[in-house]
Design a protein around this motif. Structure first.
Motif, PDB file in Angstrom:
ATOM      1  N   ASP A  62      -1.198   2.695  -2.619  1.00 52.87           N
ATOM      2  CA  ASP A  62      -1.417   2.406  -3.916  1.00 52.87           C
ATOM      3  C   ASP A  62      -1.164   3.962  -4.681  1.00 52.87           C
ATOM      4  O   ASP A  62      -0.752   4.096  -5.999  1.00 52.87           O
ATOM      5  N   ILE A  63      -1.369   4.959  -3.985  1.00 53.46           N
ATOM      6  CA  ILE A  63      -0.934   6.312  -4.165  1.00 53.46           C
ATOM      7  C   ILE A  63      -0.403   7.280  -3.122  1.00 53.46           C
ATOM      8  O   ILE A  63      -0.820   7.116  -2.080  1.00 53.46           O
ATOM      9  N   LEU A  92       0.942   5.082  -8.129  1.00 56.81           N
ATOM     10  CA  LEU A  92       1.225   6.474  -8.505  1.00 56.81           C
ATOM     11  C   LEU A  92       1.478   7.481  -7.551  1.00 56.81           C
ATOM     12  O   LEU A  92       1.096   7.530  -6.371  1.00 56.81           O
ATOM     13  N   GLN A 216       4.489   7.308 -12.123  1.00 56.56           N
ATOM     14  CA  GLN A 216       4.154   5.815 -11.946  1.00 56.56           C
ATOM     15  C   GLN A 216       5.566   5.097 -11.592  1.00 56.56           C
ATOM     16  O   GLN A 216       6.368   5.399 -11.930  1.00 56.56           O
TER      17      GLN A 216
END
Length: 217
Positions: A62-63, A92, A216
């Motif tokens: 996710d990040i 991200l 992103q």
């Protein structure tokens, strides 16, 4: 949630227990966790020892977060691509880094004894300076200069283009000057000297030693 961490420093395996002890102290003092609680957290942390330029990880995240790393990835374009490939769609990236062209961008071995010396001198001049004034650490400093930064060394505009060329979107760009080296020379003189070695450099590059990018996929 899981945390996956990576480091190119293979000796990190030996340092891991020391870092973990410090983390334990922080968790104990701030969260009142016992050993059992910390062991549960450890199960959710996975450590990789690899070069992010050639990452071979099957998981998607996710990040992705890094601190003072981006300026040290030699092939930054491949590094950014590899990190982008690790993200889920809409994921991200958050990168905080200290670019080479800033006052402190030479880091411990390549900051010379005058403002922006590592940028104002060519590589040959840099080596000559070390030979005359800091010969005791010449070899280590030259190796750091040649192998520990982006190659080629990149301006902020070039770094942003590198990010966007990999199909990523910059959501937030923040830059700050934290350290101000006193000099009687006008910045225009310093900039013109730097431009001899790096034609695309700007005062923005010279004055940005704390840079943040939120990106992103």
């Amino acid at each position: 949630a899981e945390i996956h961490s990576t480091d190119i420093d293979f000796d990190f395996k030996n340092k891991y227990s020391v870092h973990l002890d410090k983390i334990k102290e922080k968790l104990f003092s701030d969260n009142n966790l016992d050993e059992k609680g910390i062991e549960e957290i450890k199960k959710k942390v996975k450590i990789y020892f690899l070069d992010i330029q050639n990452a071979n990880i099957n998981d998607k995240f996710d990040i992705v977060i890094s601190k003072t790393v981006l300026e040290h990835i030699v092939d930054l374009k491949s590094g950014i691509k590899a990190m982008g490939d690790l993200l889920k769609p809409g994921g991200l990236m958050l990168h905080q880094f200290n670019p080479f062209f800033s006052e402190t961008g030479g880091h411990e071995f390549c900051i010379l004894d005058f403002p922006w010396g590592h940028v104002r001198l060519s590589e040959k001049e840099f080596e000559k300076y070390l030979e005359i004034y800091r010969n005791w650490e010449k070899e280590k400093a030259i190796e750091f200069y040649q192998k520990s930064f982006n190659n080629p060394k990149m301006t902020l505009e070039e770094i942003d283009k590198c990010i966007e060329s990999n199909g990523l979107k910059i959501l937030k760009a923040f830059e700050k000057r934290r350290y101000k080296w006193k000099t009687e020379e006008p910045i225009s003189v310093i900039l013109n000297q730097a431009k001899i070695n790096y034609p695309n450099i700007t005062t923005r590059d010279l004055f940005s030693d704390y840079v943040l990018r939120i990106i992103q996929k």
